[in-house]
Design an enzyme around this catalytic site. Structure first.
Site, PDB file in Angstrom:
ATOM      1  N   PRO A  30       1.120 -25.525 -11.697  1.00  0.00           N
ATOM      2  CA  PRO A  30      -0.224 -25.490 -11.112  1.00  0.00           C
ATOM      3  C   PRO A  30      -0.580 -26.794 -10.392  1.00  0.00           C
ATOM      4  O   PRO A  30      -0.287 -27.893 -10.882  1.00  0.00           O
ATOM      5  CB  PRO A  30      -1.138 -25.273 -12.322  1.00  0.00           C
ATOM      6  CG  PRO A  30      -0.277 -24.554 -13.303  1.00  0.00           C
ATOM      7  CD  PRO A  30       1.092 -25.146 -13.131  1.00  0.00           C
ATOM      8  N   CYS A  31      -1.229 -26.639  -9.235  1.00  0.00           N
ATOM      9  CA  CYS A  31      -1.544 -27.808  -8.404  1.00  0.00           C
ATOM     10  C   CYS A  31      -3.021 -28.198  -8.468  1.00  0.00           C
ATOM     11  O   CYS A  31      -3.421 -29.193  -7.849  1.00  0.00           O
ATOM     12  CB  CYS A  31      -1.179 -27.515  -6.951  1.00  0.00           C
ATOM     13  SG  CYS A  31      -2.209 -26.216  -6.191  1.00  0.00           S
ATOM     14  N   GLN A  32      -3.836 -27.460  -9.215  1.00  0.00           N
ATOM     15  CA  GLN A  32      -5.285 -27.666  -9.166  1.00  0.00           C
ATOM     16  C   GLN A  32      -5.720 -29.106  -9.430  1.00  0.00           C
ATOM     17  O   GLN A  32      -6.690 -29.585  -8.844  1.00  0.00           O
ATOM     18  CB  GLN A  32      -5.991 -26.747 -10.177  1.00  0.00           C
ATOM     19  CG  GLN A  32      -5.993 -25.287  -9.789  1.00  0.00           C
ATOM     20  CD  GLN A  32      -4.791 -24.555 -10.345  1.00  0.00           C
ATOM     21  OE1 GLN A  32      -3.746 -25.145 -10.574  1.00  0.00           O
ATOM     22  NE2 GLN A  32      -4.944 -23.253 -10.566  1.00  0.00           N
TER      23      GLN A  32
END
Length: 414
Positions: A73-75
């Site tokens: 995940p890049c959030q």
């Protein structure tokens, strides 16, 4: 046969890429917690062993595999997110990267493929990224990483992502694929006819025009949208922060001439609106980076000329448009030549036509801009809503980029 484990699998674009280039492979397992993405995955690829939440996987229970892919995940890394970071034990979604260490250390697959946002290489995150690379080196892997842009591999989307190929106990130097000349433009992935719901309302168009005509715009850089100007290359900039990308449409009589892409660096702030909502990109150019959170304000907008080919009547500057009868097919119905419809005492104010209409991208166009075949989109569409389809595309990896990477990595296996 190459045995594959897809962590953070999404809709399985890694498997799509391997299939596209003719690699003999088998997905022996995935890790995915999004039930909607899993529906799409299984509709496209068939039933699969999903081991669920990666933080709860006992690596001793996993089958052996040769390729481990982990687009974590890049959030918490992305410039569009809260930038909470990905430190180990921080509890952020991006910190799930460190869960991959347990699996890699135990299973020792020959190949690793990582993908994430370009911001992973920025000053704030580079120390953590280097620490991760050092861990892999200590495990015997040789790392090769590079930032690649989808527009350099056949897709008209300005999408930069960092990719890392890690190879176990290998002295060979991996070379990332060379850039390709882009032959496809945004207009080539657009549907011929789309539902009226994708078009911007008259109020939204007025907001856009107001911003275009804003006297406070300073330090404008104007790029001609025509092919004659090589500086532009018909690319719509991928803007972040307070930058806004808008298209200025000039008209000559009843003819809409070539648009100009305007990049504004210091535009007066308007806290009421999200700047990305006012980005409009030329169909003759390249789309912006697609977001997973593709709410109505986060979908790229494109201009569509008036014309009966698109299912509605030509309306020229100065003509009246009857919004009470939006589906009218005759000039007496929807469009009044150089006049306005009967004015009422209610709130149905007269509307005069402009040169163009503006609409958002459709889910199918989103998937096409991720390099996914229409056949796979329609499979996913059967089991998911439009909002989930937008999200899944925004979370995916561009198939064409993956295919080019795998072509180099497995060229001796083809």
């Amino acid at each position: 046969m190459i045995r594959v484990f897809e962590a953070f699998a999404g809709v399985g674009t890694q498997a799509m890429a391997l299939k596209r280039i003719g690699i003999d492979y088998k997905v022996v397992g995935i890790s995915e917690i999004d039930k909607f993405a899993l529906k799409s995955y299984e509709e496209i690829h068939g039933k699969v062993n999903n081991y669920g939440d990666i933080s709860k996987i006992d690596s001793d229970n996993l089958p052996d595999f040769d390729l481990f892919t982990y687009s974590f995940p890049c959030q918490d890394i992305s410039m569009a997110g809260k930038q909470a970071g990905f430190n180990k034990d921080s509890g952020t979604r991006s910190s799930l990267l460190w869960e991959c260490e347990r699996i890699i250390r135990n299973k020792k697959p020959k190949y690793l493929l990582m993908e994430n946002v370009k911001a992973l290489t920025f000053k704030k995150n580079i120390e953590g990224f280097n620490n991760w690379l050092k861990i892999l080196e200590d495990l015997g892997y040789k790392n090769h990483w590079k930032v690649l842009n989808a527009k350099d591999y056949g897709i008209p989307q300005n999408r930069e992502r960092v990719f890392c190929i890690s190879i176990l106990d290998d002295e060979k130097e991996y070379k990332f694929p060379k850039k390709q000349i882009l032959k496809t433009r945004l207009k080539d992935v657009l549907e011929d006819e789309v539902d009226e719901k994708y078009y911007l309302s008259n109020d939204r168009v007025k907001q856009l025009i107001k911003i275009i005509r804003n006297d406070d715009i300073k330090e404008k850089s104007i790029y001609d949208g025509s092919i004659k100007n090589p500086k532009s290359k018909n690319i719509a900039n991928c803007l972040t922060g307070r930058d806004r990308g808008i298209v200025n449409f000039q008209s000559s009589g009843n003819v809409v001439v070539e648009p100009k892409i305007i990049q504004t660096h210091k535009l007066k702030s308007d806290k009421r609106y999200n700047p990305s909502r006012f980005r409009v990109y030329s169909p003759k150019g390249i789309g912006p980076t697609l977001l997973a959170n593709a709410g109505s304000g986060n979908r790229p907008c494109i201009p569509i000329k008036n014309g009966t080919k698109n299912g509605y009547i030509n309306a020229y500057p100065g003509d009246g448009v009857d919004l009470i009868n939006p589906n009218g097919k005759t000039r007496r119905g929807r469009v009044q030549k150089e006049s306005i419809q009967t004015l009422t005492c209610g709130d149905n104010r007269g509307v005069v036509a402009d040169d163009l209409r503006i609409r958002k991208l459709t889910p199918l166009e989103y998937w096409r801009l991720m390099g996914i075949d229409d056949e796979d989109f329609y499979k996913a569409q059967k089991v998911n809503s439009n909002s989930q389809l937008y999200k899944q595309a925004g979370n995916a990896i561009v198939v064409d980029v993956l295919a080019a990477i795998f072509m180099e990595l497995f060229k001796e296996s083809r």
